[in-house]
Design an enzyme around this catalytic site. Structure first.
Site, PDB file in Angstrom:
ATOM      1  N   LYS A 158       0.792  -1.133   0.162  1.00  0.00           N
ATOM      2  CA  LYS A 158      -0.184  -0.069  -0.056  1.00  0.00           C
ATOM      3  C   LYS A 158       0.952   1.051   0.080  1.00  0.00           C
ATOM      4  CE  LYS A 158      -4.031   0.864   2.322  1.00  0.00           C
ATOM      5  NZ  LYS A 158      -4.877   0.903   1.088  1.00  0.00           N
TER       6      LYS A 158
HETATM    7  N1  PMP Z   1      -7.475  -2.909  -3.084  1.00  0.00           N
HETATM    8  C1  PMP Z   1      -6.832  -1.708  -2.989  1.00  0.00           C
HETATM    9  C2  PMP Z   1      -6.437  -1.067  -3.983  1.00  0.00           C
HETATM   10  C3  PMP Z   1      -7.402  -1.004  -1.820  1.00  0.00           C
HETATM   11  O1  PMP Z   1      -6.644   0.404  -1.748  1.00  0.00           O
HETATM   12  C4  PMP Z   1      -7.510  -1.540  -0.886  1.00  0.00           C
HETATM   13  C5  PMP Z   1      -8.003  -0.943   0.691  1.00  0.00           C
HETATM   14  N2  PMP Z   1      -6.773  -0.929   1.458  1.00  0.00           N
HETATM   15  C6  PMP Z   1      -8.366  -2.879  -0.804  1.00  0.00           C
HETATM   16  C7  PMP Z   1      -8.069  -3.444  -2.166  1.00  0.00           C
HETATM   17  C8  PMP Z   1      -8.990  -3.559   0.110  1.00  0.00           C
HETATM   18  O2  PMP Z   1      -8.175  -4.145   1.126  1.00  0.00           O
HETATM   19  P1  PMP Z   1      -8.572  -4.280   2.724  1.00  0.00           P
HETATM   20  O3  PMP Z   1      -9.857  -4.969   2.771  1.00  0.00           O
HETATM   21  O4  PMP Z   1      -7.311  -4.872   3.345  1.00  0.00           O
HETATM   22  O5  PMP Z   1      -8.900  -2.772   3.160  1.00  0.00           O
END
Ligand code: PMP
Length: 304
Positions: A158
């Site tokens: 991220k």
């Molecule tokens: N894909 C992207 C590109 C994201 O930014 C997120 C948010 N973190 C997710 C998927 C979903 O991840 P999570 O369930 O861990 O929030």
């Protein structure tokens, strides 16, 4: 901006208004920083809990490792900082945002001696794609921007700068009147949304893109566990947009978006054009888990 009282910054809580950085902060110019998005919920018993804190902090450190950043704290210290920030702000529920960024020093692309700094903010945040969206589903459009190729951006991390791609896609489709953007990968297969993982349901089976090209969503993982525990078959494989158009149901998962049903993609109603039974079952199961009503997943909750 959503305000709270204090922000944890470089090891201590400071007043919200004092959590500032210099304009020559390296990350501000080039985007090499990493972050997390975590939610805390008020539980059915009146207490509060952070959802899957350990996994989020593990991914935070993984993101930093991918980017050659050394976070000058232990994962346990950052977990503690998250809980402290919630408590100090009196937040019974909210969104938590740990960020590791490269501070000021040299301005060249090789920030070898610049300090890695860390902040943890928390604030109240309601349904990211709207209460109405959570209930009745949202309208989605496939963006003309492709999700970044695995060898241009590291999708398992991220990284702040990665979100330029997400923001461009989101702006494009919201300006055209849709609620959220769905992105294809550089081979043309369905990948994920600007900040969510994506699922379709066909004849009782859940289908989602394999982890190789998308962020390993922690909510995505929860969806897979919920489906498995309820005997709903799940397939992780590539699929193209036409498979989406003929799906019975579709939904997003994400920390901010939680489980948001999708009622339309590219102006085509999905199934009956309203949240389907599997989506609703997964969504209900998810909210029971995060609110501590389903004690089978108790290890996912950090009580505070
Ligand atoms: N894909 C992207 C590109 C994201 O930014 C997120 C948010 N973190 C997710 C998927 C979903 O991840 P999570 O369930 O861990 O929030």
């Amino acid at each position: 901006m959503q305000q709270a009282k204090v922000i944890w910054m470089d090891g201590r809580l400071v007043p919200w208004a004092d959590a500032r950085v210099h304009v020559l902060t390296h990350t501000l110019h080039y985007g090499l920083g990493v972050f997390e998005g975590i939610r805390a919920y008020q539980c059915a018993d009146g207490g509060s809990a952070v959802f899957r804190l350990k996994e989020h902090i593990e991914r935070f450190f993984d993101s930093a490792r991918i980017c050659h950043m050394r976070i000058p704290y232990t994962p346990e210290e950052i977990e503690k900082a998250c809980v402290e920030t919630l408590r100090a702000n009196g937040l019974a529920a909210g969104y938590i945002r740990p960020l590791a960024f490269i501070g000021d020093g040299v301005m060249g692309l090789h920030p070898k001696d610049n300090p890695v700094r860390v902040s943890v903010a928390a604030w109240e945040w309601g349904a990211y794609l709207g209460e109405e969206g959570l209930k009745n589903g949202i309208r989605v459009k496939i963006s003309s921007f492709a999700r970044q190729h695995v060898n241009t951006h590291m999708n398992k991390a991220k990284v702040c700068g990665h979100y330029v791609n997400s923001i461009l896609a989101k702006l494009e489709v919201t300006q055209a009147g849709y609620d959220e953007a769905l992105l294809l990968d550089t081979d043309g297969y369905v990948a994920e949304a600007s900040g969510e993982n994506f699922f379709i349901v066909k004849r009782g089976r859940i289908l989602t893109a394999p982890q190789a090209t998308v962020l390993g969503g922690i909510t995505r993982d929860a969806v897979l566990a919920i489906a498995r525990d309820r005997g709903i078959p799940v397939e992780e494989r590539r699929f193209a947009r036409d498979e989406v158009y003929i799906a019975d149901e579709a939904f997003f998962s994400g920390t901010a978006a939680e489980i948001t049903p999708i009622r339309e993609v590219d102006d085509r109603p999905i199934g009956k054009g309203r949240p389907g039974p599997i989506t609703q079952a997964v969504q209900a199961a998810f909210f029971d888990i995060v609110k501590g009503k389903d004690t089978r997943y108790g290890e996912w909750l950090t009580r505070y």
